[in-house]
Design a protein around this motif. Structure first.
Motif, PDB file in Angstrom:
ATOM      1  N   LEU A   9       0.923  -1.201   0.118  1.00  0.00           N
ATOM      2  CA  LEU A   9       0.124  -0.070  -0.044  1.00  0.00           C
ATOM      3  C   LEU A   9       0.839   1.261  -0.031  1.00  0.00           C
ATOM      4  O   LEU A   9       1.724   1.358   0.899  1.00  0.00           O
ATOM      5  CB  LEU A   9      -0.904  -0.030   1.370  1.00  0.00           C
ATOM      6  N   LEU A  23      -3.305   0.287  -3.727  1.00  0.00           N
ATOM      7  CA  LEU A  23      -2.896  -1.155  -3.257  1.00  0.00           C
ATOM      8  C   LEU A  23      -2.368  -1.720  -4.662  1.00  0.00           C
ATOM      9  O   LEU A  23      -3.069  -1.802  -5.758  1.00  0.00           O
ATOM     10  CB  LEU A  23      -4.204  -1.586  -2.670  1.00  0.00           C
ATOM     11  N   LEU A  52      -0.153  -3.731   7.095  1.00  0.00           N
ATOM     12  CA  LEU A  52      -0.930  -4.597   6.154  1.00  0.00           C
ATOM     13  C   LEU A  52      -0.627  -5.746   6.188  1.00  0.00           C
ATOM     14  O   LEU A  52       0.570  -6.218   5.991  1.00  0.00           O
ATOM     15  CB  LEU A  52      -0.619  -3.879   4.719  1.00  0.00           C
ATOM     16  N   CYS A  60      -6.463  -8.864   1.837  1.00  0.00           N
ATOM     17  CA  CYS A  60      -5.621  -8.184   2.662  1.00  0.00           C
ATOM     18  C   CYS A  60      -6.457  -7.574   3.844  1.00  0.00           C
ATOM     19  O   CYS A  60      -7.557  -7.437   3.576  1.00  0.00           O
ATOM     20  CB  CYS A  60      -5.062  -7.246   1.967  1.00  0.00           C
ATOM     21  N   GLY A  75      -7.779  -6.972  -4.505  1.00  0.00           N
ATOM     22  CA  GLY A  75      -7.561  -5.693  -4.183  1.00  0.00           C
ATOM     23  C   GLY A  75      -8.786  -4.920  -3.996  1.00  0.00           C
ATOM     24  O   GLY A  75      -8.492  -3.670  -3.719  1.00  0.00           O
TER      25      GLY A  75
END
Length: 291
Positions: A9, A23, A52, A60, A75
Protein backbone atom coordinates in the motif's frame (compact mmCIF):
# COMPACT_ATOMS: atom_id res chain seq x y z
CA UNK A 1 3.38 -14.04 0.00
CA UNK A 2 4.40 -17.69 -0.28
CA UNK A 3 4.39 -17.66 -4.09
CA UNK A 4 6.89 -14.79 -4.10
CA UNK A 5 4.34 -12.11 -4.96
CA UNK A 6 4.18 -8.85 -3.00
CA UNK A 7 1.24 -6.71 -1.87
CA UNK A 8 1.99 -3.09 -0.95
CA UNK A 9 0.00 0.00 0.00
CA UNK A 10 1.61 3.24 -1.18
CA UNK A 11 0.72 6.85 -0.53
CA UNK A 12 -0.08 8.59 -3.83
CA UNK A 13 0.08 12.26 -2.85
CA UNK A 14 1.21 14.56 -0.06
CA UNK A 15 -1.01 17.56 -0.78
CA UNK A 16 -4.53 17.65 0.65
CA UNK A 17 -5.96 17.85 -2.87
CA UNK A 18 -4.34 14.65 -4.12
CA UNK A 19 -3.83 12.65 -0.92
CA UNK A 20 -4.77 9.00 -1.19
CA UNK A 21 -3.44 5.46 -1.40
CA UNK A 22 -2.91 2.81 -4.03
CA UNK A 23 -2.94 -0.95 -3.34
CA UNK A 24 -0.54 -2.88 -5.58
CA UNK A 25 0.16 -6.54 -6.13
CA UNK A 26 3.23 -7.68 -8.08
CA UNK A 27 4.29 -11.22 -8.97
CA UNK A 28 7.73 -12.64 -8.18
CA UNK A 29 9.07 -11.32 -11.50
CA UNK A 30 7.92 -7.76 -10.81
CA UNK A 31 4.90 -7.82 -13.11
CA UNK A 32 1.82 -5.94 -11.93
CA UNK A 33 -1.16 -8.14 -11.06
CA UNK A 34 -3.47 -5.32 -9.96
CA UNK A 35 -3.39 -1.65 -8.98
CA UNK A 36 -6.36 -0.02 -7.23
CA UNK A 37 -6.67 3.60 -6.08
CA UNK A 38 -8.31 4.61 -2.80
CA UNK A 39 -8.37 8.43 -2.81
CA UNK A 40 -10.67 8.67 0.21
CA UNK A 41 -8.78 6.30 2.48
CA UNK A 42 -7.52 8.10 5.59
CA UNK A 43 -4.57 6.98 7.69
CA UNK A 44 -3.41 9.31 10.49
CA UNK A 45 -0.20 11.11 9.51
CA UNK A 46 2.84 9.46 11.03
CA UNK A 47 0.91 6.32 12.06
CA UNK A 48 3.81 3.89 12.36
CA UNK A 49 1.47 1.30 13.81
CA UNK A 50 -0.40 0.94 10.49
CA UNK A 51 0.10 -2.61 9.18
CA UNK A 52 -0.96 -4.46 6.03
CA UNK A 53 -1.29 -8.26 6.10
CA UNK A 54 -2.41 -10.78 3.44
CA UNK A 55 -3.94 -14.18 4.15
CA UNK A 56 -3.48 -17.54 2.41
CA UNK A 57 -5.97 -16.58 -0.32
CA UNK A 58 -4.39 -13.20 -1.08
CA UNK A 59 -7.06 -11.20 0.74
CA UNK A 60 -5.68 -8.22 2.69
CA UNK A 61 -6.33 -6.49 5.99
CA UNK A 62 -5.07 -3.01 6.82
CA UNK A 63 -4.92 -2.04 10.51
CA UNK A 64 -4.88 1.77 10.74
CA UNK A 65 -6.58 4.65 12.52
CA UNK A 66 -8.80 2.58 14.79
CA UNK A 67 -10.23 0.55 11.89
CA UNK A 68 -9.50 -2.60 9.91
CA UNK A 69 -9.92 -2.21 6.14
CA UNK A 70 -10.65 -5.43 4.20
CA UNK A 71 -9.70 -6.15 0.56
CA UNK A 72 -10.57 -9.19 -1.54
CA UNK A 73 -8.14 -11.28 -3.60
CA UNK A 74 -8.25 -8.67 -6.41
CA UNK A 75 -7.48 -5.76 -4.13
CA UNK A 76 -11.08 -4.48 -4.09
CA UNK A 77 -12.43 -2.97 -0.87
CA UNK A 78 -14.72 -5.52 0.80
CA UNK A 79 -15.58 -3.96 4.16
CA UNK A 80 -14.42 -2.30 7.32
CA UNK A 81 -14.29 -3.42 10.95
CA UNK A 82 -14.70 -0.82 13.69
CA UNK A 83 -12.33 -1.60 16.55
CA UNK A 84 -12.96 1.50 18.67
CA UNK A 85 -12.80 0.66 22.35
CA UNK A 86 -10.36 -2.18 21.74
CA UNK A 87 -6.59 -1.98 22.13
CA UNK A 88 -5.63 -3.80 18.90
CA UNK A 89 -1.85 -3.48 18.68
CA UNK A 90 -0.95 -6.04 16.01
CA UNK A 91 -2.26 -7.97 13.05
CA UNK A 92 -0.61 -11.12 11.69
CA UNK A 93 -1.23 -14.11 9.44
CA UNK A 94 -0.87 -17.60 10.91
CA UNK A 95 1.06 -20.44 9.29
CA UNK A 96 -2.27 -21.87 8.08
CA UNK A 97 -3.16 -18.63 6.26
CA UNK A 98 -5.68 -17.09 8.69
CA UNK A 99 -5.32 -13.44 9.74
CA UNK A 100 -5.56 -12.66 13.46
CA UNK A 101 -5.58 -9.42 15.43
CA UNK A 102 -3.94 -9.14 18.84
CA UNK A 103 -5.70 -7.19 21.61
CA UNK A 104 -3.36 -6.09 24.36
CA UNK A 105 -5.92 -5.56 27.16
CA UNK A 106 -7.30 -9.09 26.91
CA UNK A 107 -4.01 -10.66 25.71
CA UNK A 108 -5.93 -12.55 23.00
CA UNK A 109 -5.67 -13.38 19.30
CA UNK A 110 -8.93 -13.18 17.33
CA UNK A 111 -9.35 -14.27 13.67
CA UNK A 112 -10.74 -11.99 10.96
CA UNK A 113 -14.02 -13.16 9.37
CA UNK A 114 -13.99 -11.88 5.77
CA UNK A 115 -17.49 -13.22 5.06
CA UNK A 116 -19.17 -11.06 7.71
CA UNK A 117 -16.53 -8.29 7.79
CA UNK A 118 -16.13 -8.75 11.52
CA UNK A 119 -13.92 -10.26 14.19
CA UNK A 120 -14.37 -14.01 14.68
CA UNK A 121 -16.45 -15.40 17.52
CA UNK A 122 -13.62 -17.39 19.14
CA UNK A 123 -10.48 -15.83 20.62
CA UNK A 124 -7.30 -17.50 21.82
CA UNK A 125 -5.38 -16.40 24.91
CA UNK A 126 -1.65 -15.90 24.41
CA UNK A 127 0.21 -17.73 27.21
CA UNK A 128 2.92 -15.14 27.87
CA UNK A 129 2.87 -12.36 30.47
CA UNK A 130 3.58 -9.62 27.90
CA UNK A 131 3.58 -10.06 24.12
CA UNK A 132 6.36 -7.96 22.61
CA UNK A 133 6.42 -9.23 19.00
CA UNK A 134 4.60 -11.75 16.82
CA UNK A 135 5.09 -13.12 13.30
CA UNK A 136 3.98 -15.96 11.02
CA UNK A 137 5.73 -19.17 12.06
CA UNK A 138 7.35 -21.60 9.66
CA UNK A 139 6.78 -24.68 11.83
CA UNK A 140 3.92 -23.39 14.03
CA UNK A 141 1.07 -20.87 13.78
CA UNK A 142 3.17 -18.05 15.18
CA UNK A 143 6.57 -16.96 16.36
CA UNK A 144 6.12 -14.83 19.50
CA UNK A 145 8.33 -13.30 22.16
CA UNK A 146 7.88 -11.83 25.62
CA UNK A 147 10.46 -9.70 27.47
CA UNK A 148 13.19 -12.35 27.31
CA UNK A 149 12.21 -15.44 25.31
CA UNK A 150 11.21 -16.38 21.74
CA UNK A 151 8.62 -19.18 21.35
CA UNK A 152 6.64 -21.11 18.79
CA UNK A 153 2.88 -21.00 19.48
CA UNK A 154 -0.13 -22.91 18.09
CA UNK A 155 -3.62 -21.50 18.77
CA UNK A 156 -5.81 -24.59 18.56
CA UNK A 157 -3.96 -26.69 21.13
CA UNK A 158 -2.46 -23.70 23.05
CA UNK A 159 0.97 -25.29 22.57
CA UNK A 160 3.86 -23.00 23.55
CA UNK A 161 7.45 -24.11 22.84
CA UNK A 162 10.41 -21.97 24.01
CA UNK A 163 13.12 -21.62 21.33
CA UNK A 164 15.81 -19.32 22.75
CA UNK A 165 16.48 -16.32 24.99
CA UNK A 166 17.09 -12.94 23.41
CA UNK A 167 19.89 -11.97 25.81
CA UNK A 168 21.87 -15.11 24.97
CA UNK A 169 21.69 -13.96 21.34
CA UNK A 170 22.81 -10.44 22.35
CA UNK A 171 19.49 -8.78 21.46
CA UNK A 172 18.43 -5.63 23.33
CA UNK A 173 15.11 -4.92 25.06
CA UNK A 174 12.30 -6.88 23.36
CA UNK A 175 9.88 -3.94 23.67
CA UNK A 176 11.88 -2.23 20.89
CA UNK A 177 11.38 -5.07 18.36
CA UNK A 178 9.26 -3.79 15.46
CA UNK A 179 9.67 -6.76 13.09
CA UNK A 180 10.38 -10.43 13.73
CA UNK A 181 10.29 -13.19 11.13
CA UNK A 182 11.27 -16.81 10.55
CA UNK A 183 13.05 -17.90 7.37
CA UNK A 184 12.58 -21.29 5.70
CA UNK A 185 16.04 -22.39 6.84
CA UNK A 186 15.19 -21.75 10.50
CA UNK A 187 17.00 -18.43 10.83
CA UNK A 188 15.28 -15.62 12.73
CA UNK A 189 15.23 -12.01 11.46
CA UNK A 190 14.78 -9.09 13.87
CA UNK A 191 14.48 -5.34 13.38
CA UNK A 192 14.51 -3.18 16.52
CA UNK A 193 14.42 0.55 17.15
CA UNK A 194 15.07 2.23 20.51
CA UNK A 195 14.23 5.89 19.99
CA UNK A 196 15.33 6.96 23.49
CA UNK A 197 18.80 5.43 23.09
CA UNK A 198 18.85 6.22 19.35
CA UNK A 199 19.74 2.59 18.58
CA UNK A 200 18.41 0.94 15.41
CA UNK A 201 19.56 -2.59 14.60
CA UNK A 202 18.85 -5.56 12.37
CA UNK A 203 19.86 -9.07 13.36
CA UNK A 204 19.86 -12.43 11.57
CA UNK A 205 20.13 -15.30 14.07
CA UNK A 206 21.28 -18.78 13.06
CA UNK A 207 20.48 -21.84 15.23
CA UNK A 208 23.65 -23.59 16.41
CA UNK A 209 24.23 -26.68 18.55
CA UNK A 210 25.64 -25.78 21.96
CA UNK A 211 28.76 -27.78 21.12
CA UNK A 212 29.57 -25.27 18.35
CA UNK A 213 29.09 -22.16 20.49
CA UNK A 214 32.04 -20.37 22.15
CA UNK A 215 32.77 -21.78 25.60
CA UNK A 216 32.07 -19.12 28.22
CA UNK A 217 31.46 -19.34 31.93
CA UNK A 218 27.73 -18.84 32.54
CA UNK A 219 26.37 -16.44 35.14
CA UNK A 220 22.61 -16.45 35.80
CA UNK A 221 20.40 -13.64 37.08
CA UNK A 222 16.95 -14.53 38.42
CA UNK A 223 14.06 -12.08 38.21
CA UNK A 224 10.28 -11.96 38.09
CA UNK A 225 10.22 -8.56 36.38
CA UNK A 226 13.18 -7.93 34.02
CA UNK A 227 13.61 -4.18 33.63
CA UNK A 228 14.73 -2.49 30.43
CA UNK A 229 17.89 -1.33 32.14
CA UNK A 230 18.79 -4.87 33.22
CA UNK A 231 18.09 -6.33 29.76
CA UNK A 232 20.22 -3.72 28.00
CA UNK A 233 23.06 -3.96 30.52
CA UNK A 234 23.21 -7.74 30.11
CA UNK A 235 23.39 -7.45 26.31
CA UNK A 236 26.12 -4.82 26.48
CA UNK A 237 28.11 -7.01 28.88
CA UNK A 238 27.77 -10.13 26.73
CA UNK A 239 28.75 -8.28 23.56
CA UNK A 240 31.97 -7.06 25.13
CA UNK A 241 33.10 -10.03 27.22
CA UNK A 242 34.97 -13.05 25.87
CA UNK A 243 35.01 -15.11 29.08
CA UNK A 244 31.54 -14.84 30.62
CA UNK A 245 27.95 -14.96 29.39
CA UNK A 246 25.14 -13.62 31.54
CA UNK A 247 21.75 -15.33 31.16
CA UNK A 248 18.56 -13.92 32.63
CA UNK A 249 16.25 -16.50 34.17
CA UNK A 250 12.83 -14.92 33.75
CA UNK A 251 10.54 -16.70 36.21
CA UNK A 252 7.47 -15.45 34.34
CA UNK A 253 8.46 -17.53 31.32
CA UNK A 254 5.56 -19.29 29.60
CA UNK A 255 2.92 -16.95 31.01
CA UNK A 256 3.30 -17.58 34.75
CA UNK A 257 1.44 -15.06 36.87
CA UNK A 258 3.38 -12.70 39.11
CA UNK A 259 2.61 -14.76 42.23
CA UNK A 260 3.45 -18.05 40.47
CA UNK A 261 6.79 -16.59 39.40
CA UNK A 262 7.60 -15.54 42.97
CA UNK A 263 6.79 -19.03 44.25
CA UNK A 264 8.91 -20.69 41.55
CA UNK A 265 11.90 -18.50 42.39
CA UNK A 266 11.40 -19.07 46.11
CA UNK A 267 11.32 -22.85 45.53
CA UNK A 268 14.55 -22.80 43.50
CA UNK A 269 16.28 -20.80 46.24
CA UNK A 270 14.99 -23.07 49.02
CA UNK A 271 16.32 -26.26 47.37
CA UNK A 272 19.68 -24.75 46.45
CA UNK A 273 19.09 -24.53 42.69
CA UNK A 274 18.63 -20.79 42.49
CA UNK A 275 20.41 -18.42 40.09
CA UNK A 276 23.88 -17.00 40.78
CA UNK A 277 22.46 -13.51 41.29
CA UNK A 278 18.94 -12.55 42.24
CA UNK A 279 16.85 -9.41 42.72
CA UNK A 280 14.78 -9.91 45.88
CA UNK A 281 13.04 -6.52 45.89
CA UNK A 282 9.77 -8.17 44.88
CA UNK A 283 9.69 -10.44 47.93
CA UNK A 284 7.68 -9.09 50.89
CA UNK A 285 9.57 -11.45 53.24
CA UNK A 286 13.04 -11.57 51.72
CA UNK A 287 14.61 -12.02 55.15
CA UNK A 288 13.04 -15.47 55.40
CA UNK A 289 15.29 -16.56 52.50
CA UNK A 290 18.59 -15.33 53.92
CA UNK A 291 19.45 -18.62 55.62
Amino acid sequence: LRDGSVVALLKTGYEVSDAGYRLYKMDSEGNEIYSNDYPDMSIPEGDREAKLVADGEGRCCLLAGGEIFLFDGQGKASGRIDISGKMITDIVCSNSGTIYVYEMYTNQLTPIDFQTASLGAESYSVPVSMLRAIATGDRADFLICDDTTVYQYNCENRELTPLFDLQDSQIYDASCIEVIGELKNGRIFLFSRDEKQEITETALLTPKPLAECPVKEAVTIGTVHPSTELLNNVVNFNRNNQDFNVSIINYRVGGRSYDEALEALKLDLSIGKGPDLCDLDDFPDAESLFA
